[in-house]
Design an enzyme around this catalytic site. Structure first.
Site, PDB file in Angstrom:
ATOM      1  N   TYR A  56      60.841  40.794  57.256  1.00 24.50           N
ATOM      2  CA  TYR A  56      60.112  39.812  56.727  1.00 24.50           C
ATOM      3  C   TYR A  56      60.088  40.046  55.114  1.00 24.50           C
ATOM      4  O   TYR A  56      60.336  41.062  54.353  1.00 24.50           O
ATOM      5  CB  TYR A  56      58.695  40.210  57.181  1.00 24.50           C
ATOM      6  CG  TYR A  56      57.582  39.377  56.047  1.00 24.50           C
ATOM      7  CD1 TYR A  56      57.415  37.986  56.495  1.00 24.50           C
ATOM      8  CD2 TYR A  56      56.971  39.716  55.087  1.00 24.50           C
ATOM      9  CE1 TYR A  56      56.487  37.352  55.792  1.00 24.50           C
ATOM     10  CE2 TYR A  56      56.115  39.255  54.228  1.00 24.50           C
ATOM     11  CZ  TYR A  56      55.876  37.721  54.684  1.00 24.50           C
ATOM     12  OH  TYR A  56      55.136  37.061  53.889  1.00 24.50           O
ATOM     13  N   HIS A 103      55.256  30.621  42.500  1.00 18.64           N
ATOM     14  CA  HIS A 103      53.873  31.234  42.373  1.00 18.64           C
ATOM     15  C   HIS A 103      53.116  31.304  41.215  1.00 18.64           C
ATOM     16  O   HIS A 103      51.906  31.494  41.035  1.00 18.64           O
ATOM     17  CB  HIS A 103      54.009  32.567  43.055  1.00 18.64           C
ATOM     18  CG  HIS A 103      53.924  32.436  44.917  1.00 18.64           C
ATOM     19  ND1 HIS A 103      54.976  31.592  45.158  1.00 18.64           N
ATOM     20  CD2 HIS A 103      53.520  33.343  45.603  1.00 18.64           C
ATOM     21  CE1 HIS A 103      55.045  31.756  46.589  1.00 18.64           C
ATOM     22  NE2 HIS A 103      54.239  32.836  46.953  1.00 18.64           N
ATOM     23  N   ASN A 215      53.319  40.881  44.965  1.00 16.87           N
ATOM     24  CA  ASN A 215      52.453  41.086  46.077  1.00 16.87           C
ATOM     25  C   ASN A 215      51.598  42.403  45.891  1.00 16.87           C
ATOM     26  O   ASN A 215      52.018  43.585  46.224  1.00 16.87           O
ATOM     27  CB  ASN A 215      53.410  41.147  47.412  1.00 16.87           C
ATOM     28  CG  ASN A 215      52.501  40.981  48.678  1.00 16.87           C
ATOM     29  OD1 ASN A 215      52.551  41.923  49.505  1.00 16.87           O
ATOM     30  ND2 ASN A 215      51.318  40.326  48.517  1.00 16.87           N
ATOM     31  N   TYR A 351       6.803  50.738  34.375  1.00 16.03           N
ATOM     32  CA  TYR A 351       8.059  51.086  35.218  1.00 16.03           C
ATOM     33  C   TYR A 351       9.283  51.234  34.380  1.00 16.03           C
ATOM     34  O   TYR A 351      10.073  51.815  34.576  1.00 16.03           O
ATOM     35  CB  TYR A 351       8.119  50.155  36.165  1.00 16.03           C
ATOM     36  CG  TYR A 351       7.211  50.149  37.454  1.00 16.03           C
ATOM     37  CD1 TYR A 351       6.096  51.047  37.301  1.00 16.03           C
ATOM     38  CD2 TYR A 351       7.251  49.274  38.271  1.00 16.03           C
ATOM     39  CE1 TYR A 351       5.238  51.111  38.412  1.00 16.03           C
ATOM     40  CE2 TYR A 351       6.400  49.232  39.634  1.00 16.03           C
ATOM     41  CZ  TYR A 351       5.590  50.196  39.665  1.00 16.03           C
ATOM     42  OH  TYR A 351       4.783  50.509  40.881  1.00 16.03           O
ATOM     43  N   ARG A 354       9.015  54.850  32.956  1.00 12.18           N
ATOM     44  CA  ARG A 354       8.930  55.677  33.816  1.00 12.18           C
ATOM     45  C   ARG A 354      10.054  55.844  34.986  1.00 12.18           C
ATOM     46  O   ARG A 354      10.154  56.872  35.287  1.00 12.18           O
ATOM     47  CB  ARG A 354       7.441  55.510  34.623  1.00 12.18           C
ATOM     48  CG  ARG A 354       7.021  56.565  35.315  1.00 12.18           C
ATOM     49  CD  ARG A 354       5.892  56.493  36.109  1.00 12.18           C
ATOM     50  NE  ARG A 354       5.107  55.190  36.065  1.00 12.18           N
ATOM     51  CZ  ARG A 354       4.338  54.538  37.211  1.00 12.18           C
ATOM     52  NH1 ARG A 354       4.283  55.199  38.365  1.00 12.18           N
ATOM     53  NH2 ARG A 354       3.744  53.664  36.900  1.00 12.18           N
ATOM     54  N   PHE A 407      47.651  44.767  50.583  1.00 13.51           N
ATOM     55  CA  PHE A 407      47.573  43.606  49.528  1.00 13.51           C
ATOM     56  C   PHE A 407      46.044  43.140  49.683  1.00 13.51           C
ATOM     57  O   PHE A 407      45.710  42.421  48.433  1.00 13.51           O
ATOM     58  CB  PHE A 407      48.443  42.476  49.895  1.00 13.51           C
ATOM     59  CG  PHE A 407      48.482  41.782  51.076  1.00 13.51           C
ATOM     60  CD1 PHE A 407      47.373  41.031  51.718  1.00 13.51           C
ATOM     61  CD2 PHE A 407      49.432  42.126  51.939  1.00 13.51           C
ATOM     62  CE1 PHE A 407      47.555  40.726  52.827  1.00 13.51           C
ATOM     63  CE2 PHE A 407      49.751  41.521  53.133  1.00 13.51           C
ATOM     64  CZ  PHE A 407      48.708  40.633  53.908  1.00 13.51           C
ATOM     65  N   GLU A 494      47.103  33.060  55.914  1.00 12.20           N
ATOM     66  CA  GLU A 494      46.286  34.137  55.338  1.00 12.20           C
ATOM     67  C   GLU A 494      44.922  33.583  55.437  1.00 12.20           C
ATOM     68  O   GLU A 494      44.387  32.852  54.516  1.00 12.20           O
ATOM     69  CB  GLU A 494      46.767  34.102  53.816  1.00 12.20           C
ATOM     70  CG  GLU A 494      48.013  34.539  53.790  1.00 12.20           C
ATOM     71  CD  GLU A 494      48.770  34.506  52.452  1.00 12.20           C
ATOM     72  OE1 GLU A 494      48.244  33.938  51.479  1.00 12.20           O
ATOM     73  OE2 GLU A 494      50.166  34.684  52.372  1.00 12.20           O
TER      74      GLU A 494
END
Length: 630
Positions: A56, A103, A215, A351, A354, A407, A494
């Protein structure tokens, strides 16, 4: 580059502090032993490719093209006249090259130099693990990019956080190929020109190298590391601001005691309480008896009886509580004198004072949890597929080149979602303390908006609180988690992504406004603290003159001389005079005083209205630099 300013990378020991050092300008060296492992994996891949194994991202396409095996030659070579536009090299080299150039499609303003430097060191370190298939010379070229100050231009928006930060990492890698853009010495230029300027040559990618470079979770991790470094500094700043505010209120320390927090020992809560106790050490304001604290009254010409005292920015007073109004409260008035000044007669603070350990501590725990996640990720392998050349008894190539999901940025995304939700919490409690300081109904005897305002022309710190409120609202509206909105990509190959890159980037951006909110509290608390110290010490000096009538003139509700309670009143005023006169100097804790001194080197006390924009810029810069924490 000196070894003292160089971080040694071996793939397994990178720390957040080291990333911050490289982000700030340190260089890197590569561990020789690990480089041998890196080359072993690259040689293994080359061997398997020569054997014709389907791998791959090496001999197949990516994502939705994973089912397409690369051929021996380009299909278009069969056309009449061949394929004149065919790139040089093999299809496998073209595959890696195209992965990067197609990309690199992010948009928006470029990341700051320190973010890109952090990305570079993180990417180099993960590739040093030797499970990614990158060659040594390619990894060395990436390190040279960092060491010679070539900073790829990476627009901030475009990653969905799985498969890693593909688009921004492609902008990072494309400069190695002579493409894209980069900064060198602050000048933006084409990538090829940037390489030439520092004496580097473009490279050609080999098997899986494009995938190894783009990646992974590098952008989200880099921004997360820098955000967490800032958050840890801002948590310390928040504690300092809170301590200064508590001193300014002459508040109560019971809620900070060690035995209290031993009963609910959340780590951040325990640590915050301990830090607060240390910051307030030697304070003579905290836990001060109620009757000693006067209330502000506007200065008048006849407020003081000496020339020196006339320089005060205030007058002051108490209310006397007559004996017939003390029924049912005799025990209280046996312990405290019957004078109501600035401190409310109640055993607990609001508050925002405190619950400082509980709130700051919870934020601290959120940051610590994120740090644990980030520390693991810094030395993790996050690309795909993972290469195991030394796997025992492999039957098929899939036993040594394994497709997985490292990834996927969800571990980081959820950790940063937690921090993202915590940021407006810390800003909000800070703004509540600031608001309490300027509100005369709630600031325990301090002037309205912390200004004397004798002529009714001054606004003082009124609008400082507006700005703090605006910051809190802005942070709150940005705190919604990005990680809950997955938008599938790559034709649904994906189909679940983390959006961790957006999450971490948001957190890094939000730290700036959190710093501004804390700076505004410090700016306001410093003014309030000086008023509190000066008012108490003025009362002490007045009492030290030994004339009870001078002090009695500052007390409202005194009975006439012929009133049955007059003698009792005189006796009680004398008691107040004695208590004040015998008290030592009233002052904040040692650490708080040091912070006040540093603030006052840059910003003067606000005696009357003046332009405040410069003050605000300076205090924000002090917080951003961390100078107040030295």
């Amino acid at each position: 580059m000196s070894s003292a300013n160089t971080i040694h990378l071996d793939g397994v020991s990178l720390t957040r502090a080291q990333v911050a050092q490289v982000a700030a300008g340190a260089g890197v060296t590569l561990d020789e032993t690990q480089l041998q492992r890196v080359q072993r994996t690259a040689d293994f891949l080359a061997e398997k490719v020569d054997c014709g194994e389907p791998i791959y991202g090496v001999t197949t396409g990516f994502g939705s093209n994973a089912d397409r095996l690369l051929g021996a030659h380009r299909a278009r070579d069969e056309l009449p006249g061949g394929h004149p536009d065919a790139p040089e090299g093999t299809l496998m080299e073209e595959l890696q090259h195209n992965l990067i150039v197609t990309h690199a499609v992010c948009v928006g303003a470029p990341f700051a130099v320190e973010v890109v430097r952090a990305m570079l060191v993180i990417r180099i370190n993960t590739l040093m693990r030797g499970h990614s298939g990158i060659r040594v010379q390619t990894l060395q070229a990436l390190a040279a990019l960092l060491n010679r100050g070539v900073i790829p231009v990476i627009p901030q928006k475009g990653s969905v956080g799985a498969s890693g930060d593909l688009a921004p990492l492609s902008h990072l890698a494309i400069v190695l190929l002579g493409g894209g853009e980069a900064f060198v010495d602050g000048e933006r230029m084409p990538g090829a020109e940037a390489l030439a300027k520092v004496g580097l040559e473009p490279i050609r990618l080999s098997f899986k190298e494009g995938l190894a470079l783009n990646n992974g979770t590098t952008q989200m991790l880099a921004t997360a590391v820098l955000a967490l470094e800032k958050m840890q500094q801002l948590l310390e700043t928040a504690d300092v601001a809170a301590a200064m505010s508590l001193d300014a209120f002459a508040g109560r320390s019971g809620a900070l005691r060690e035995e209290v927090h031993a009963l609910r020992p959340h780590p951040g809560q325990v640590e915050t309480a301990q830090r607060m106790r240390a910051l307030l050490a030697e304070s003579t304001l905290v836990d001060i008896p109620y009757h000693l604290v006067p209330k502000f009254r506007a200065w008048t010409v006849d407020a003081w009886n000496t020339h020196e005292a006339q320089a005060h920015r205030f007058d002051l007073y108490w209310d006397w509580v007559p004996a017939n109004q003390r029924h049912g409260r005799e025990a209280f008035y046996n312990r405290f004198l019957p004078f109501k000044g600035g401190k409310k007669h109640q055993p607990q603070d609001a508050y925002c004072l405190r619950c400082i350990p509980q709130v700051h501590g919870a934020v601290r725990d959120a940051v610590d949890q994120a740090c644990r996640v980030i520390d693991i990720e810094l030395n993790a392998v996050t690309d795909n597929p993972l290469v195991f050349p030394d796997a025992e008894n492999p039957r098929y190539i899939e036993d040594q080149v394994i497709s997985a999901g490292h990834f996927h940025g969800m571990p980081l995304a959820l950790a940063m979602s937690y921090v993202k939700a915590a940021i407006p919490v810390l800003a909000s409690i800070s703004e509540r303390r600031l608001n309490k300081l300027v509100d005369p109904a709630n600031n325990d005897g301090l002037p309205a908006f912390l200004t004397g305002n004798e002529d009714a022309t001054d606004s003082g710190f009124m609008i400082v609180q507006y700005t703090a409120a605006a910051l809190v609202n802005d942070l709150a509206t940005r705190a919604h988690p990005a990680s809950v909105y997955s938008v599938p990509t790559s034709a649904n190959a994906e189909d679940h992504v983390s959006m961790g890159a957006n999450e971490a980037r948001h957190v890094l951006e939000m730290t700036e406004d959190l710093g501004h909110a804390l700076a505004l509290e410090l700016y306001t608390a410093a003014q309030a603290l000086e008023y509190r110290q000066d008012m108490l010490n003025a009362a002490r000096e007045l009492a030290g003159q030994g004339d009870w009538e001078l002090l009695a003139a500052k007390i409202a509700g005194a009975p006439r001389e012929d009133h049955p309670q007059h003698a009792q009143f005189v006796e009680e005023v004398r008691g107040l005079m004695k208590a004040l006169a015998e008290a030592g100097e009233f002052h904040a804790g040692v650490a708080v005083r040091r912070v006040l001194e540093r603030l006052r080197r840059k910003i003067d006390f606000l005696r009357s209205d003046r332009p405040m924009d410069g003050d605000v810029q300076r205090v924000c810069a002090l917080v951003a630099s961390g100078e107040l924490l030295d």
